[in-house]
Design a protein around this motif. Structure first.
Motif, PDB file in Angstrom:
ATOM      1  N   ASN A  74       0.820  -1.225   0.000  1.00 27.33           N
ATOM      2  CA  ASN A  74       0.000   0.000   0.000  1.00 27.33           C
ATOM      3  C   ASN A  74       0.842   1.258   0.000  1.00 27.33           C
ATOM      4  O   ASN A  74       0.352   2.324  -0.387  1.00 27.33           O
ATOM      5  N   THR A  75       2.099   1.181   0.434  1.00 29.51           N
ATOM      6  CA  THR A  75       2.951   2.373   0.466  1.00 29.51           C
ATOM      7  C   THR A  75       3.610   2.661  -0.879  1.00 29.51           C
ATOM      8  O   THR A  75       4.219   3.710  -1.048  1.00 29.51           O
ATOM      9  N   LEU A  76       3.479   1.757  -1.850  1.00 30.81           N
ATOM     10  CA  LEU A  76       4.154   1.928  -3.142  1.00 30.81           C
ATOM     11  C   LEU A  76       3.475   3.001  -3.988  1.00 30.81           C
ATOM     12  O   LEU A  76       2.281   3.268  -3.844  1.00 30.81           O
ATOM     13  N   ASP A  77       4.252   3.578  -4.890  1.00 32.49           N
ATOM     14  CA  ASP A  77       3.745   4.578  -5.826  1.00 32.49           C
ATOM     15  C   ASP A  77       2.829   3.882  -6.831  1.00 32.49           C
ATOM     16  O   ASP A  77       3.267   3.015  -7.583  1.00 32.49           O
ATOM     17  N   LYS A  78       1.557   4.263  -6.848  1.00 30.24           N
ATOM     18  CA  LYS A  78       0.570   3.576  -7.695  1.00 30.24           C
ATOM     19  C   LYS A  78       0.778   3.848  -9.180  1.00 30.24           C
ATOM     20  O   LYS A  78       0.305   3.100 -10.029  1.00 30.24           O
ATOM     21  N   SER A  79       1.478   4.942  -9.517  1.00 28.90           N
ATOM     22  CA  SER A  79       1.696   5.260 -10.935  1.00 28.90           C
ATOM     23  C   SER A  79       2.774   4.361 -11.554  1.00 28.90           C
ATOM     24  O   SER A  79       2.879   4.258 -12.774  1.00 28.90           O
ATOM     25  N   GLY A 129      10.713  -0.035 -13.479  1.00 28.11           N
ATOM     26  CA  GLY A 129       9.366   0.358 -13.896  1.00 28.11           C
ATOM     27  C   GLY A 129       9.269   1.850 -14.154  1.00 28.11           C
ATOM     28  O   GLY A 129       8.641   2.290 -15.113  1.00 28.11           O
ATOM     29  N   ASN A 130       9.928   2.646 -13.301  1.00 32.39           N
ATOM     30  CA  ASN A 130       9.940   4.104 -13.503  1.00 32.39           C
ATOM     31  C   ASN A 130      10.662   4.465 -14.797  1.00 32.39           C
ATOM     32  O   ASN A 130      10.220   5.333 -15.544  1.00 32.39           O
ATOM     33  N   MET A 131      11.783   3.786 -15.066  1.00 29.62           N
ATOM     34  CA  MET A 131      12.539   4.059 -16.299  1.00 29.62           C
ATOM     35  C   MET A 131      11.717   3.696 -17.526  1.00 29.62           C
ATOM     36  O   MET A 131      11.681   4.437 -18.504  1.00 29.62           O
ATOM     37  N   ALA A 132      11.036   2.548 -17.470  1.00 24.44           N
ATOM     38  CA  ALA A 132      10.202   2.123 -18.604  1.00 24.44           C
ATOM     39  C   ALA A 132       9.059   3.106 -18.818  1.00 24.44           C
ATOM     40  O   ALA A 132       8.699   3.421 -19.957  1.00 24.44           O
ATOM     41  N   GLN A 133       8.508   3.608 -17.728  1.00 23.52           N
ATOM     42  CA  GLN A 133       7.405   4.563 -17.833  1.00 23.52           C
ATOM     43  C   GLN A 133       7.888   5.873 -18.460  1.00 23.52           C
ATOM     44  O   GLN A 133       7.215   6.444 -19.316  1.00 23.52           O
ATOM     45  N   MET A 193       5.046  -1.426 -11.904  1.00 18.20           N
ATOM     46  CA  MET A 193       5.370  -2.615 -11.112  1.00 18.20           C
ATOM     47  C   MET A 193       4.479  -2.739  -9.877  1.00 18.20           C
ATOM     48  O   MET A 193       4.324  -3.828  -9.337  1.00 18.20           O
ATOM     49  N   SER A 194       3.902  -1.627  -9.414  1.00 17.17           N
ATOM     50  CA  SER A 194       3.099  -1.686  -8.184  1.00 17.17           C
ATOM     51  C   SER A 194       1.862  -2.562  -8.364  1.00 17.17           C
ATOM     52  O   SER A 194       1.433  -3.240  -7.426  1.00 17.17           O
ATOM     53  N   ALA A 195       1.301  -2.565  -9.567  1.00 20.94           N
ATOM     54  CA  ALA A 195       0.127  -3.417  -9.824  1.00 20.94           C
ATOM     55  C   ALA A 195       0.496  -4.891  -9.692  1.00 20.94           C
ATOM     56  O   ALA A 195      -0.254  -5.686  -9.103  1.00 20.94           O
ATOM     57  N   GLU A 196       1.665  -5.257 -10.222  1.00 18.32           N
ATOM     58  CA  GLU A 196       2.103  -6.658 -10.133  1.00 18.32           C
ATOM     59  C   GLU A 196       2.427  -7.033  -8.685  1.00 18.32           C
ATOM     60  O   GLU A 196       2.109  -8.140  -8.242  1.00 18.32           O
TER      61      GLU A 196
END
Length: 200
Positions: free
Chosen positions: A44-49, A111-115, A52-55
């Motif tokens: 729940n503390t992860l950045d939802k945008s 995930g941030n880099m890919a985004q 990777m957070s969805a996985e």
């Protein structure tokens, strides 16, 4: 199993060891329950945008369902640890949690880099100078059709290849006499001549 699932499982096992070795007489079922709560709060503390957070959330929900069923049905939920082994179990658990968090942090960074890369591809203003826009499917089909048309025209306009040294006569010419076309008398004369030549 994906790398995210492996790391979530590793974190869960680490938390189980940490909570199970908290003090003497802690039951394994209690440690599992606390571990699931801790993993859920981590997710729940992860950045939802971040993609990777969805996985990570999906893996957390899956392991939560599996463990809840296991706590209720498995007799091992009543097990406790030997007091002498508590420090060893705790150290191992903390090591597993730290390693899993580091691996998941690296996944989140990727995930941030890919985004960022994807958002740069979408915006033409963000595209560096000199890099062409990727062609659409319609443009690729149009290029293929033009290429096929050029090939067909080239084949129609090109003179047909003909070898210069060949025993096949050109069109309109009569073929030279071959052994099949010679009469039998002529063949006998040729062989007889060869026979006499060898004898001499």
């Amino acid at each position: 199993m994906t790398d995210v699932k492996i790391q979530i499982n590793r974190m869960y096992v680490g938390f189980v060891y940490v909570h199970w070795s908290e003090r003497a007489n802690v039951k394994l079922g209690t440690a599992k329950h606390k571990s699931i709560q801790q993993i859920k709060s981590f997710a729940n503390t992860l950045d939802k945008s971040n993609p990777m957070s969805a996985e990570i959330n999906a893996s957390t929900q899956q392991i939560s369902r599996d463990v809840a069923r296991q706590i209720m049905t498995d007799a091992s939920s009543e097990m406790t640890l030997d007091a002498a082994k508590l420090p060893q179990y705790r150290a191992f658990g903390e090591q597993q949690v730290a390693a899993a968090k580091a691996a998941l942090g690296a996944q989140m960074a990727r995930g941030n880099m890919a985004q960022k890369t994807a958002s740069q591809r979408l915006g033409s203003a963000a595209r560096p100078a000199g890099i062409a826009k990727a062609p659409s499917v319609a443009q690729i089909r149009d290029m293929q059709n033009k290429s096929r048309t050029q090939d067909m025209l080239a084949k129609q306009n090109a003179s047909q290849y003909r070898a210069t040294k060949t025993n096949v006569p050109e069109k309109g010419l009569r073929p030279a006499a071959t052994l099949q076309k010679l009469d039998q008398k002529k063949l006998l004369q040729m062989f007889a001549y060869n026979k006499y030549q060898k004898a001499a």
